[in-house]
Each structure stands twice: as C-alpha cells, then as structure tokens.
Scaffold this motif. Structure first.
Motif, PDB file in Angstrom:
ATOM      1  N   UNK A   1       0.679  -1.086  -0.359  1.00  0.00           N
ATOM      2  CA  UNK A   1      -0.225  -0.073  -0.180  1.00  0.00           C
ATOM      3  C   UNK A   1       1.251   1.534   0.237  1.00  0.00           C
ATOM      4  N   UNK A   2       1.507   1.518   0.653  1.00  0.00           N
ATOM      5  CA  UNK A   2       2.511   2.170   0.937  1.00  0.00           C
ATOM      6  C   UNK A   2       3.589   2.628  -0.767  1.00  0.00           C
ATOM      7  N   UNK A   3       3.954   1.938  -0.886  1.00  0.00           N
ATOM      8  CA  UNK A   3       4.785   1.317  -2.404  1.00  0.00           C
ATOM      9  C   UNK A   3       3.252   2.200  -3.451  1.00  0.00           C
ATOM     10  N   UNK A   4       2.655   1.708  -3.718  1.00  0.00           N
ATOM     11  CA  UNK A   4       1.338   1.627  -4.522  1.00  0.00           C
ATOM     12  C   UNK A   4       0.928   3.492  -4.035  1.00  0.00           C
ATOM     13  N   UNK A   5       0.954   4.356  -3.226  1.00  0.00           N
ATOM     14  CA  UNK A   5       0.761   5.470  -2.994  1.00  0.00           C
ATOM     15  C   UNK A   5       1.774   6.395  -2.946  1.00  0.00           C
ATOM     16  N   UNK A   6       3.220   5.847  -2.582  1.00  0.00           N
ATOM     17  CA  UNK A   6       4.186   6.653  -3.410  1.00  0.00           C
ATOM     18  C   UNK A   6       4.421   6.908  -4.477  1.00  0.00           C
ATOM     19  N   UNK A   7       4.815   5.688  -5.704  1.00  0.00           N
ATOM     20  CA  UNK A   7       4.828   5.274  -6.550  1.00  0.00           C
ATOM     21  C   UNK A   7       4.067   5.376  -7.144  1.00  0.00           C
ATOM     22  N   UNK A   8       2.486   6.109  -7.192  1.00  0.00           N
ATOM     23  CA  UNK A   8       1.370   5.497  -8.436  1.00  0.00           C
ATOM     24  C   UNK A   8       1.365   4.327  -9.049  1.00  0.00           C
ATOM     25  N   UNK A   9       1.665   2.702  -7.895  1.00  0.00           N
ATOM     26  CA  UNK A   9       1.081   2.003  -8.474  1.00  0.00           C
ATOM     27  C   UNK A   9      -0.706   1.654  -8.903  1.00  0.00           C
ATOM     28  N   UNK A  10      -0.992   1.294  -9.047  1.00  0.00           N
ATOM     29  CA  UNK A  10      -2.941   1.392  -9.941  1.00  0.00           C
ATOM     30  C   UNK A  10      -3.142  -0.047  -8.780  1.00  0.00           C
ATOM     31  N   UNK A  11      -2.423  -0.466  -8.964  1.00  0.00           N
ATOM     32  CA  UNK A  11      -3.173  -2.487  -8.762  1.00  0.00           C
ATOM     33  C   UNK A  11      -2.255  -2.654  -7.424  1.00  0.00           C
ATOM     34  N   UNK A  12      -1.556  -1.926  -6.242  1.00  0.00           N
ATOM     35  CA  UNK A  12      -0.876  -2.514  -5.109  1.00  0.00           C
ATOM     36  C   UNK A  12      -1.812  -2.624  -4.086  1.00  0.00           C
ATOM     37  N   UNK A  13      -3.220  -1.633  -4.195  1.00  0.00           N
ATOM     38  CA  UNK A  13      -4.001  -1.281  -2.887  1.00  0.00           C
ATOM     39  C   UNK A  13      -4.808  -3.084  -2.888  1.00  0.00           C
ATOM     40  N   UNK A  14      -5.175  -3.558  -4.192  1.00  0.00           N
ATOM     41  CA  UNK A  14      -6.185  -4.898  -5.019  1.00  0.00           C
ATOM     42  C   UNK A  14      -5.069  -6.080  -4.440  1.00  0.00           C
ATOM     43  N   UNK A  15      -3.850  -6.200  -4.334  1.00  0.00           N
ATOM     44  CA  UNK A  15      -2.999  -7.139  -4.421  1.00  0.00           C
ATOM     45  C   UNK A  15      -2.996  -7.131  -2.976  1.00  0.00           C
ATOM     46  N   UNK A  16      -2.901  -6.048  -2.448  1.00  0.00           N
ATOM     47  CA  UNK A  16      -2.667  -5.767  -0.807  1.00  0.00           C
ATOM     48  C   UNK A  16      -4.022  -6.587   0.293  1.00  0.00           C
ATOM     49  N   UNK A  17      -5.029  -6.395  -0.951  1.00  0.00           N
ATOM     50  CA  UNK A  17      -5.935  -6.779   0.598  1.00  0.00           C
ATOM     51  C   UNK A  17      -7.106  -8.264  -0.274  1.00  0.00           C
ATOM     52  N   UNK A  18      -5.854  -8.274  -1.321  1.00  0.00           N
ATOM     53  CA  UNK A  18      -5.992 -10.143  -1.838  1.00  0.00           C
ATOM     54  C   UNK A  18      -4.838 -10.775  -0.730  1.00  0.00           C
ATOM     55  N   UNK A  19      -3.617 -10.005   0.143  1.00  0.00           N
ATOM     56  CA  UNK A  19      -2.973 -10.653   1.463  1.00  0.00           C
ATOM     57  C   UNK A  19      -4.083 -10.511   1.892  1.00  0.00           C
ATOM     58  N   UNK A  20      -4.506  -9.560   2.369  1.00  0.00           N
ATOM     59  CA  UNK A  20      -5.103  -9.356   3.893  1.00  0.00           C
ATOM     60  C   UNK A  20      -5.496 -10.939   3.708  1.00  0.00           C
ATOM     61  N   UNK A  21      -6.686 -10.707   2.897  1.00  0.00           N
ATOM     62  CA  UNK A  21      -7.820 -12.261   2.735  1.00  0.00           C
ATOM     63  C   UNK A  21      -7.135 -13.489   2.702  1.00  0.00           C
ATOM     64  N   UNK A  22      -6.232 -13.724   2.180  1.00  0.00           N
ATOM     65  CA  UNK A  22      -5.771 -14.975   2.014  1.00  0.00           C
ATOM     66  C   UNK A  22      -4.501 -15.522   3.483  1.00  0.00           C
TER      67      UNK A  22
END
Length: 90
Positions: A48-69
């Motif tokens: 989430x920090x990387x996606x916010x800092x560098x503008x990666x659009x799918x970072x939050x989605x991957x983080x959500x998947x990791x938090x569920x998995x």
C-alpha cells in the motif's frame, strides 16, 4: 508524501518483517502462525505504501488479496495440524 517519511516507513516495515521471520522459525506451531499472520500484514502495508508513493494502480488490490489470503492460510494450516495431532494420538 515526504521522501524521508517513505524511507522511515520502509525501514520500519523491514525491521518488522525480520522480527516476524525470526518468530516463524521457532518450533512452536503457534509462533509460526503468529509470524505468518504478521508477515502478511507487513507485506500488505508495504504494498500500500509503495502503491501510494509511486502511483501503482493495482497495489491496493494485491494488498487486499494478501490480507484475505493470510488468515485463510492460517486457518487451513491449523486444521491440517489439528488432524495430524489427532491421528498421532490414536
């Protein structure tokens, strides 16, 4: 986001990841499960920090998947360990 805040956050997450890995390598099953859960949270926060800092659009989605998995994997692992311990006692 300030560059120094980003570096401090990354360093703090790295220290947390190392302590969670240390916890994962203990022999108790409970320590392994706690370390695995902590590592999932740290990796998701890092993404989430990387996606916010560098503008990666799918970072939050991957983080959500990791938090569920993460918890799903913990529950599955504990079920398998419970079955193995029950079969040993019989």
């Amino acid at each position: 986001m300030n560059e120094y805040v980003l570096y401090f956050t990354m360093f703090s997450l790295l220290v947390g990841a190392l302590s969670s890995l240390k916890l994962c390598f203990h022999k108790n099953t409970s320590n392994v499960l706690i370390g695995e859960g902590l590592m999932a949270i740290i990796v998701a926060t890092f993404l989430v920090v990387l996606s916010t800092g560098f503008g990666i659009s799918f970072g939050e989605t991957v983080a959500l998947f990791i938090l569920v998995a993460g918890p799903v994997g913990t529950i599955a692992f504990s079920k398998v360990m419970k079955r193995k311990s029950e079969s040993k006692n019989m």
